[in-house]
Design a protein around this motif. Sequence first.
Motif, PDB file in Angstrom:
ATOM      1  N   GLU A 137       0.832  -1.207   0.000  1.00  0.00           N
ATOM      2  CA  GLU A 137       0.000   0.000   0.000  1.00  0.00           C
ATOM      3  C   GLU A 137       0.870   1.262   0.000  1.00  0.00           C
ATOM      4  OE1 GLU A 137      -3.093   0.724  -0.396  1.00  0.00           O
ATOM      5  OE2 GLU A 137      -2.904   2.844   0.136  1.00  0.00           O
ATOM      6  N   SER A 140       2.639   2.196  -3.233  1.00  0.00           N
ATOM      7  CA  SER A 140       1.781   2.206  -4.429  1.00  0.00           C
ATOM      8  C   SER A 140       2.036   3.427  -5.311  1.00  0.00           C
ATOM      9  CB  SER A 140       0.306   2.126  -4.034  1.00  0.00           C
ATOM     10  OG  SER A 140      -0.125   3.314  -3.414  1.00  0.00           O
TER      11      SER A 140
ATOM     12  N   SER B 236      -5.239   0.683  -5.093  1.00  0.00           N
ATOM     13  CA  SER B 236      -4.573   1.790  -4.414  1.00  0.00           C
ATOM     14  C   SER B 236      -4.251   2.876  -5.435  1.00  0.00           C
ATOM     15  CB  SER B 236      -3.279   1.292  -3.760  1.00  0.00           C
ATOM     16  OG  SER B 236      -2.651   2.358  -3.059  1.00  0.00           O
TER      17      SER B 236
END
Lengths: 177, 338
Positions: A137, A140, B236
């Motif tokens: 995450e 990203s 994301s």
Amino acid sequence: MPQDARSAPEPVAVTLSVNGETHSVEIPPSATLLDVLRERLHLTGSKKGCDQGQCGACTVLIDGRRVNSCLQLAVMNDGREITTIEGIGTPEHLHPLQAAFVTHDAFQCGYCTPGQICSAVGMLDEGHAHGPEEIRELMSGNLCRCGAYTNIVEAIEEVRRAREAPTLKAPTLEAAE
Amino acid sequence: MMNFSYTRATTVGDAIEAVAGDPHARFIAGGTNLVDLMKYDVERPGRLVDITRLPLKDIEDTAEGGLKIGALVPNSDLAYDTRIERDYPLLASAILAGASAQLRNAATTGGNLLQRTRCYYFYDAGVPCNKREPGSGCPAKTGVNRIHAILGASDSCIATHPSDMCVALAALGATVHVEGPDGARTISFEDFHRLPGDSPEKDNTLAHGEMVTAVELPAPRFGKKHTYLKLRDRLSYAFALVSVAAAVELDGDVVGEARIALGGVAHKPWRVPEAEALLKGKLPSSSAFEEAADRLLKGAAGHGENDFKIELARRAVVRALFQAAAGTPQVQSSKIVN
């Protein structure tokens, strides 16, 4: 439109501190930090991918924080401490993340790699990634068109774990060979 | 990028004076959206006034038990501030759902409010756009409009506001502090952004030369009963197709107070107090949540490619209210929907 008829403003003098060295340059206010690093200071490790803040190839650290250098005006960074991939490690003394990228085969063409590594350095210092899921995450903002993501996450995770538990052996150049 | 002159402000007053006196001048802080738009020739400021060194970087306690967030606090610092994490987790979650870590490090609180739409036509200086060139037309209405508005749009413009942070701020009932050539004032969050109407070139109610100096949060409530549910085309680093900021206060078994704000569906964060009021006194249930969702989405209209957003938003609201009422907020690093 009157603003289209304006003449180009004079260049401005800016002092940039990059990888511990001070550089005085005269640049137009519109020059991005990425362009000044690459074209004026010849530090071509930072890459121009999208030039729009979408790919992360231009990631550098400013005062220790990772940012997209393509969206930074160089003039605004007068006096700030800038670290590029050239300041992260050397071929003789790789940063642990660089060594881990080699041992984990975390790249193919290598174009995104300097940005990936600068971003990972910043992320580990931020201290909010506690495992592969959070690494994915929080990384990203760095795209890899070769699709080396699986190995990139493994490389970063190895260094993260070594930092958390110093008894684990951090990756080294020897390990890469 | 058009060239421009550059000055660095040392006081808020100097910055306001420099911008207010020049119709082509703009403030710049994080620059993550403005510099991008300048590269596209969408924004063509004649002068940039750099406000990044102004003393607007603190998060202060207010007398009312809330927090006053300086306009220059970076998005990442705000999301990870211990008071925000503890007392306003909905805000922290929404911020971390947006952009990338690099962008959150550079982008500021004030700048997040002022970011412009990501409508493809707005970004393409080679085609008409009423927001970019008033009166030139809106190709999005009959064009590629998967990401566009389903609520509050006009004949002139169907663009959406792209922020995640602002959706949470709307739900939390924040207040925006601004200063301008005529002094300081406060604007309630619902009045800060505007609907496009006949003047889509205006995203918000600021006058030229007015600067956002802080965003104030009221005293915390809702505890863990919140969620920020963001649905998008990839897991994301993408703008929301639909997002929901929801917070619920239970009074025994029934809902006492509820807040619901939608992102990705309108020219501003979408909040309808009547929809929230429908939940008061009701047991958390599908039927109660669906009724609130239907009221929130009353009048929703698609433009072809984005028709799906109406049903998507309805289901997202119900899911988000269940997450909030159960105190199981969406985790932004894991994309498993609870």
